[in-house]
Structures are given as C-alpha cells and as structure tokens.
Motif scaffolding. Structure first.
Motif, PDB file in Angstrom:
ATOM      1  N   SER A 297       0.829  -1.211   0.000  1.00  0.00           N
ATOM      2  CA  SER A 297       0.000   0.000   0.000  1.00  0.00           C
ATOM      3  C   SER A 297       0.858   1.253   0.000  1.00  0.00           C
ATOM      4  CB  SER A 297      -0.913   0.012   1.234  1.00  0.00           C
ATOM      5  OG  SER A 297      -0.157   0.129   2.423  1.00  0.00           O
ATOM      6  N   GLY A 298       0.318   2.297  -0.604  1.00  0.00           N
ATOM      7  CA  GLY A 298       0.913   3.619  -0.510  1.00  0.00           C
ATOM      8  C   GLY A 298       2.242   3.782  -1.207  1.00  0.00           C
ATOM      9  N   ASN A 299       2.579   2.890  -2.153  1.00  0.00           N
ATOM     10  CA  ASN A 299       3.828   3.001  -2.914  1.00  0.00           C
ATOM     11  C   ASN A 299       3.542   3.844  -4.164  1.00  0.00           C
ATOM     12  OD1 ASN A 299       5.516   0.952  -1.304  1.00  0.00           O
ATOM     13  ND2 ASN A 299       3.671  -0.201  -1.817  1.00  0.00           N
ATOM     14  N   ASP A 300       4.129   5.025  -4.235  1.00  0.00           N
ATOM     15  CA  ASP A 300       3.688   6.039  -5.199  1.00  0.00           C
ATOM     16  C   ASP A 300       3.945   5.678  -6.652  1.00  0.00           C
ATOM     17  OD1 ASP A 300       2.646   7.680  -3.286  1.00  0.00           O
ATOM     18  OD2 ASP A 300       4.324   9.095  -3.248  1.00  0.00           O
ATOM     19  N   ASN A 301       4.951   4.865  -6.930  1.00  0.00           N
ATOM     20  CA  ASN A 301       5.237   4.518  -8.320  1.00  0.00           C
ATOM     21  C   ASN A 301       4.396   3.314  -8.754  1.00  0.00           C
ATOM     22  OD1 ASN A 301       6.809   5.114 -10.695  1.00  0.00           O
ATOM     23  ND2 ASN A 301       7.927   3.206 -10.326  1.00  0.00           N
ATOM     24  N   ALA A 302       4.579   2.179  -8.084  1.00  0.00           N
ATOM     25  CA  ALA A 302       3.786   0.981  -8.365  1.00  0.00           C
ATOM     26  C   ALA A 302       3.929   0.013  -7.209  1.00  0.00           C
ATOM     27  CB  ALA A 302       4.230   0.317  -9.669  1.00  0.00           C
ATOM     28  N   GLY A 303       2.922  -0.838  -7.037  1.00  0.00           N
ATOM     29  CA  GLY A 303       2.990  -1.834  -5.978  1.00  0.00           C
ATOM     30  C   GLY A 303       3.970  -2.946  -6.298  1.00  0.00           C
ATOM     31  N   ILE A 304       3.852  -3.523  -7.501  1.00  0.00           N
ATOM     32  CA  ILE A 304       4.743  -4.599  -7.950  1.00  0.00           C
ATOM     33  C   ILE A 304       5.211  -4.252  -9.358  1.00  0.00           C
ATOM     34  CG2 ILE A 304       4.958  -7.049  -8.504  1.00  0.00           C
ATOM     35  CD1 ILE A 304       2.650  -7.599  -6.558  1.00  0.00           C
ATOM     36  N   ILE A 305       6.522  -4.325  -9.593  1.00  0.00           N
ATOM     37  CA  ILE A 305       7.084  -4.145 -10.931  1.00  0.00           C
ATOM     38  C   ILE A 305       7.838  -5.421 -11.303  1.00  0.00           C
ATOM     39  CG2 ILE A 305       8.708  -2.859 -12.374  1.00  0.00           C
ATOM     40  CD1 ILE A 305       8.198  -0.415 -10.649  1.00  0.00           C
ATOM     41  N   ILE A 306       7.513  -5.963 -12.473  1.00  0.00           N
ATOM     42  CA  ILE A 306       8.182  -7.153 -13.006  1.00  0.00           C
ATOM     43  C   ILE A 306       8.820  -6.734 -14.319  1.00  0.00           C
ATOM     44  CG2 ILE A 306       7.866  -9.525 -13.807  1.00  0.00           C
ATOM     45  CD1 ILE A 306       5.215  -9.499 -12.103  1.00  0.00           C
ATOM     46  N   THR A 307      10.149  -6.872 -14.417  1.00  0.00           N
ATOM     47  CA  THR A 307      10.839  -6.320 -15.572  1.00  0.00           C
ATOM     48  C   THR A 307      12.002  -7.199 -15.993  1.00  0.00           C
ATOM     49  OG1 THR A 307      11.937  -4.322 -16.420  1.00  0.00           O
ATOM     50  CG2 THR A 307      12.347  -4.892 -14.133  1.00  0.00           C
TER      51      THR A 307
END
Length: 495
Positions: A297-307
């Motif tokens: 919660s409350g993560n301004d860019n994204a909650g989960i990033i898969i790259t």
C-alpha cells in the motif's frame, strides 16, 4: 479476503511481539545451539530449532575489552558474550561454530560504533556463525558481512547508518536472518547475495534505498517483514556479470510493504541508484518468484514491478550467461491499495500514453514467459495480458527453505582459493562489466594487467582515487596467499 488479511496481521504482530519480548527481557539468556541450526521433526517434517546441550566455553567481554581478543581465544563451539558498552572495532571471524551474544541489561545494549572511520562491524568467513543482540552504528561499509560461510544465524540486531549494506551474507548456504531492525543504508539493508536456502523473517527495514534484496540467490523465503519508507521495499533480481547467474525459487509472503517513497540516495551509477522511488516489490530477470498474501500500500510509483534487464536498468551488461527475462512469476492473493499515486520516469510517461496520471498496482514490462496471476480483476495492472491463471492457490506447504541438517562446511583447497575468495568477498561489490559498488572487474583488469602484486598492494592499503566511488575497505586481514590467489584469478576472468 478479510480473513486472510487478519491472519497476516496476527502473524506479523506475533512475530514483532516475540522479538520485543526477547529484546526487553535481556535478549541473550538463551544458549545458542553449538552445532546445528535445525533438526527435522519426525511428526511433520517441518524444520524446527534444535535444543542441543551446550558444551563449549563461554568468553565474556565487557566495556574496555576487545571482542577480537575473545575471538582469538575461542575454539569451535564456544560462545562469546558481550555486555553493554561501546566497542569501536571490526570483528573478523575465520573460525567455525562461534556464537556472539549481546547481553541487554536495563535497556542497555552492546554497541559496535564505527565512528565513520571503520568499514565493517562483523566480518565472518567461518561456518556456523551466530550473531544476535547487537546495535551496530556508523560504519562505512557493512554492518554484518558473511564471506562464504554456511549455516549462519543473524538475529535481533539493530543496524543503523552502517554504510553500503546492513546485513550481507555473500555466497553462503542455509542461513536465517530474523528480528533485525535496519535503517539508513545506502544500498540494501538486508542483501542476500549469491546464496542458497535462506529465510528472511520478521525484520523491520525503513529509510534505506533497498529494504530487502534477494540477488543471484536461490531457494529463499521472505516472510513477515515490515518494509516501509525505503526507495524500494523488497527486490528479487539478477545482477549480470556475477559468478552465480540465476535467481529462482523465491517466495515473498505475508509482508507489509508500505509507503516506500524515500528519495534514492544510492551511489550514482550503481544498479540500486536506478530504483524509482515509490516501488513496493521489484522483480528483475528472476524466475519462479511467488508473491503471496502481502499488504502492499501507498507506494507512489507501483505496488509490484516485473521487468527484464533492458527495462530495469541493466542493459549495459554484455553477460551472455545471465538470462535477461523474468519467467514463471506467480502472483497469488495480495491486498493492494493506494499505489501508483505519483509515478515517475518511464512509468509516468507510460501512464500518460494511457491518458492516466495514476500508476498501476502491478506492472509487467519487457520479456518473460509462463507467468500467472490470481483474480487479475482485483488490481490495476499494465502489461499482464499474457499472464495465465495460476495452478496453485497457496504456498502454505512450504514452511521454510532451510535445510533439515547443516550444509557441509566449505572446504577451500589451494587450487580453489582464488576463485572462492572472489566469490565470497570481491563479487559483492565488483561485477564483471556493470557497476555495483566498486569498479567493474574488467576495469580492474586493465589497471593491473600482468601485475597481480600491484593489486595485492592496493588491497592492503587502498586509496580512494575516484570521487564517484566509495572507499574500498582494506583487505589486509586476508592471508598473503589468499590475496595473491584472488588477484591472479581476477586477471583471468572473462565475463
């Protein structure tokens, strides 16, 4: 879903409560087991802490004494008890089965203070090392660093403003990292590097660039941790150019990952300096990662990033043996709310192409195959169009990745000395052709071509000749044989 969230809350609060009970009631009164981390229960096969009879010698250290004096006297199986006070030293441990136990009295802890002059607090290469109940502050390099030691326990420590890494086991197998509190670390608070069979449980990480980092490691459980106000909360990824080329079989489960919006203060040019503020969980090029029952919660860019590498900032490497894509990522039930309110950089540009100013709960970008997500409609997502429905609904059958008996201690032959020294010590900061913390290995090769002794001389008395790199800690604690062997090995490395 509400029931699952409550279960996560109860488990985490219970873990924190147990930790506080231990810390507030003297901390070091339980005798560590001298030989084994765990034993298998005959009833259910779950790995449990062993209760073995202590047969070693207890060495007591009090303020005004040196912890290293006790290390020199200690034999395998011994316990070193350190009483409240301030200790300004680096503790090197090259013996097996040594336990360090801080004694907490009336709220006073033993404190290792580097005064921003010393590089490392604890530096161990022995197997079966246990370190618990210490406050570690003001070091330039690392709070606790393991160098190819197996069967370790790092428990109930505070690591504050300790430089590059807080707790950093490198090239170890079968280890437990639990109930630690870490803040003010300019790379990763807890950095599991090139390790196997590691549990990271019930830790609190905040105010760091990376909270918990699983890098080029396999069979790792990250559970019941509180990661907040970091640049990135929890990371699982591959750094190209290291001797171990894979990260796989990682479970990230039952964690609080919240408001990881801290500005990135990592060393310019390092991989972590590219983590965008506001990142909850980041998976880069790792395989077989399961993300389950986390509150994100409350993560301004994204909650989960898969790259993949190209989109994750590792495109500069030419390591042909590091497969660049994240494959078989599984996202099970997670509670996600209030993420993506202020996306930055490329993600912000991507959202604008979608006529949206809000970032996603979950972003998948780049290559990869075989990934899946449960109930995708519950989240705001981007790039998950080819994610299937998972074949599993829970990882509850996997209680731990720790082995049911100790891993074999590393036995390093004369022929392997250079390679193992590089794996266990140098590769934590030096990848082949990409910047970690130190100068890339291929640059070192150009500087010291045909001059291994020149490299040894620098190891003994390093001078910071580059303003854009941190000072390298002296390696004079290594034997002359090991230093020359690793220098000769580095000069032969290719990719």
């Amino acid at each position: 879903m509400i029931k699952k969230i409550l279960v996560v809350l109860v488990v985490l609060m219970a873990g924190i409560g147990i930790g506080k009970f231990i810390w507030n009631n003297g901390g070091g009164t339980v005798m560590p087991s001298p030989n084994a981390l765990y034993h298998a229960s005959s009833s259910d096969g779950v790995a449990l802490r062993a209760k073995l009879e202590f047969t070693g010698t207890i060495h007591e250290v009090r303020e005004g004494d040196l912890i290293m004096d006790a290390v020199r006297k200690a034999a395998p199986g011994d316990l070193i008890r350190v009483y409240p006070g301030t200790y300004k030293e680096t503790v090197y441990i090259d013996k097996d089965d040594i336990s360090f136990q801080g004694i907490i009295k009336e709220g006073e802890w033993p404190v290792l203070d580097g005064s921003k002059e010393l590089n490392d607090a604890f530096l161990y290469s022995g197997n079966g090392i246990r370190i618990e109940n210490f406050k570690i502050i003001n070091y330039k390099g690392n709070g606790i660093m393991g160098q190819a030691g197996n069967n370790f326990v790092l428990r109930n420590n505070w690591v504050i403003d300790a430089g590059v890494y807080g707790i950093f086991p490198q090239f170890g197998k079968n280890g437990l990292i639990e109930h630690n509190i870490l803040t003010g670390i300019e790379d990763a608070a807890i950095y599991v590097g090139m390790c196997d069979n590691i549990d990271v449980l019930n830790n609190e990480v905040f105010g760091n660039v990376a909270g918990i980092e699983i890098e080029n490691s396999r069979h790792c459980l990250v559970e019941n941790n509180l990661a907040y106000n970091n640049t990135g909360g929890i990371l699982a990824f591959i750094t190209p150019g290291l001797p171990i080329k894979t990260t796989f079989d990682v479970i990230i489960r039952n964690n609080f990952v919240t408001k990881n919006n801290h500005e990135n203060f990592g060393a310019p040019g390092s991989i972590v300096s590219g983590i965008p503020p506001g990142t909850g969980i980041l998976v880069m090029a790792a395989d077989d990662v399961i993300i389950e029952n986390n509150i994100i919660s409350g993560n301004d860019n994204a909650g989960i990033i898969i790259t993949d590498f190209a989109n994750g900032g590792a495109e500069a490497s030419n390591d042909p043996d590091s497969e660049p894509n994240p494959d078989r990522i599984t996202i099970l039930d997670n509670f996600m709310i209030d993420n993506g309110n202020n996306p930055v950089g490329e993600l912000k540009a991507l959202m604008l192409t979608q006529l949206s100013s809000t970032g996603p709960d979950i972003l998948a970008i780049g290559g990869g195959e075989g990934s899946s997500i449960r109930d995708i409609e519950r989240y705001r997502t981007w790039g998950l169009g080819d994610f299937a429905v998972p074949e599993i609904t829970s990882t509850s059958d996997r209680k731990t990745f720790l082995l049911d008996k100790p891993a074999e201690p590393r036995q390093i032959s004369k022929e392997d000395l250079g390679e193992m020294t590089y794996y266990g010590i140098c590769s934590g900061c030096h990848a082949y052709d990409i910047r970690l913390i130190g100068v890339p290995t291929n640059v070192i090769q150009m500087i010291y071509k045909d001059n291994p002794q020149g490299m040894v001389d620098y190891m003994n008395n390093p001078k910071n000749l580059r303003d854009d790199y941190p000072e390298m800690p002296p390696q004079d604690y290594l034997s002359d044989e090991a230093k020359l062997a690793v220098a000769e090995y580095i000069l032969t490395l290719k990719k």
